[in-house]
Write a protein that holds these residues in place. Structure first.
Motif, mmCIF file in Angstrom:
data_model
loop_
_atom_site.group_PDB
_atom_site.id
_atom_site.type_symbol
_atom_site.label_atom_id
_atom_site.label_comp_id
_atom_site.label_asym_id
_atom_site.label_seq_id
_atom_site.Cartn_x
_atom_site.Cartn_y
_atom_site.Cartn_z
ATOM 1 N N ALA A 107 0.884 -1.470 -0.157
ATOM 2 C CA ALA A 107 0.267 0.021 -0.119
ATOM 3 C C ALA A 107 0.538 1.353 0.062
ATOM 4 O O ALA A 107 0.345 1.888 -0.663
ATOM 5 C CB ALA A 107 -1.229 -0.168 1.425
ATOM 6 N N ALA A 112 -1.031 3.983 -1.620
ATOM 7 C CA ALA A 112 -2.399 3.773 -1.887
ATOM 8 C C ALA A 112 -3.010 5.966 -0.884
ATOM 9 O O ALA A 112 -2.724 6.164 -0.646
ATOM 10 C CB ALA A 112 -2.824 3.480 -0.524
ATOM 11 N N ILE A 131 -6.891 -0.034 4.521
ATOM 12 C CA ILE A 131 -5.887 0.780 3.646
ATOM 13 C C ILE A 131 -6.962 1.227 2.717
ATOM 14 O O ILE A 131 -8.390 0.243 2.888
ATOM 15 C CB ILE A 131 -5.271 -0.146 3.186
ATOM 16 C CG1 ILE A 131 -4.077 -0.308 4.075
ATOM 17 C CG2 ILE A 131 -4.593 0.186 1.606
ATOM 18 C CD1 ILE A 131 -3.231 -1.867 3.084
ATOM 19 N N TYR A 133 -7.027 2.145 -0.811
ATOM 20 C CA TYR A 133 -6.189 2.256 -2.068
ATOM 21 C C TYR A 133 -6.641 3.747 -2.977
ATOM 22 O O TYR A 133 -5.495 4.162 -3.768
ATOM 23 C CB TYR A 133 -6.372 1.171 -2.960
ATOM 24 C CG TYR A 133 -5.952 -0.668 -2.244
ATOM 25 C CD1 TYR A 133 -4.902 -0.395 -2.213
ATOM 26 C CD2 TYR A 133 -7.389 -1.357 -1.389
ATOM 27 C CE1 TYR A 133 -4.094 -1.641 -1.474
ATOM 28 C CE2 TYR A 133 -6.348 -2.404 -0.856
ATOM 29 C CZ TYR A 133 -4.860 -2.638 -1.315
ATOM 30 O OH TYR A 133 -4.610 -3.846 0.232
ATOM 31 N N SER A 134 -8.156 3.772 -3.345
ATOM 32 C CA SER A 134 -7.966 4.853 -4.127
ATOM 33 C C SER A 134 -9.352 5.564 -3.992
ATOM 34 O O SER A 134 -10.051 4.962 -3.531
ATOM 35 C CB SER A 134 -8.480 4.141 -5.103
ATOM 36 O OG SER A 134 -8.952 5.009 -5.926
#
Length: 153
Positions: A107, A112, A131, A133-134
């Motif tokens: 990540a 991330a 996390i 990511y986007s």
């Protein structure tokens, strides 16, 4: 201040904020805590342990209390809600501590959007992390919460 200069200054500030927002910012704090946690975990030299916690994701068993048994650095058993034994083909989302460290490393490497992480102060394992990511994707977020970890050997 002339109007033209004020407009250029405003555009510059908004652009800088936008770049930071899009890239997710600096993960240096998480990276430093992760390095220290790995050293603590390595000092324990534990390859066999049992932990209880939750997988935090939009997936099967996401959010359910689980007990995960790791022997010789392999997940050998997952029991959810104290009674449901997760069959071997579906255990892939449950990881060893070293694999959780790898998820956090990845990540950071892939920048991330957002990473939060806390580590156990005694053993170093990731006790709570998440996390995203986007920024603009839904349901790709992933995390773990480990409430207890017992070393078996």
């Amino acid at each position: 201040m002339p109007l033209r200069r004020l407009i250029l200054l405003t555009i510059s500030v908004v652009s800088l904020q936008g770049c930071d927002y899009i890239t997710g910012g600096d993960h240096q704090d998480v990276e430093q805590k992760l390095k220290a946690a790995k050293l603590l975990w390595a000092a324990r030299a534990s390859q066999s342990y049992e932990y209880s916690g939750q997988l935090l994701c939009f997936c099967g068993f996401g959010g359910a209390d689980a007990r995960v048994v790791v022997l010789n650095d392999s997940v050998i058993s997952v029991v959810v809600q104290d009674t449901v034994v997760v069959p071997e083909p579906f255990r892939g989302s449950y990881r060893t501590v070293d694999q959780l460290f790898e998820l956090l490393d990845e990540a950071i490497r892939t920048n991330a959007y957002r990473i939060t992480a806390e580590f156990d102060s005694q053993s170093g394992y990731p006790s709570d992390f998440f996390i995203d990511y986007s920024e603009n994707a839904a349901d790709e977020e992933f995390g773990y919460r480990i409430t207890t970890l017992l070393h078996l050997r």
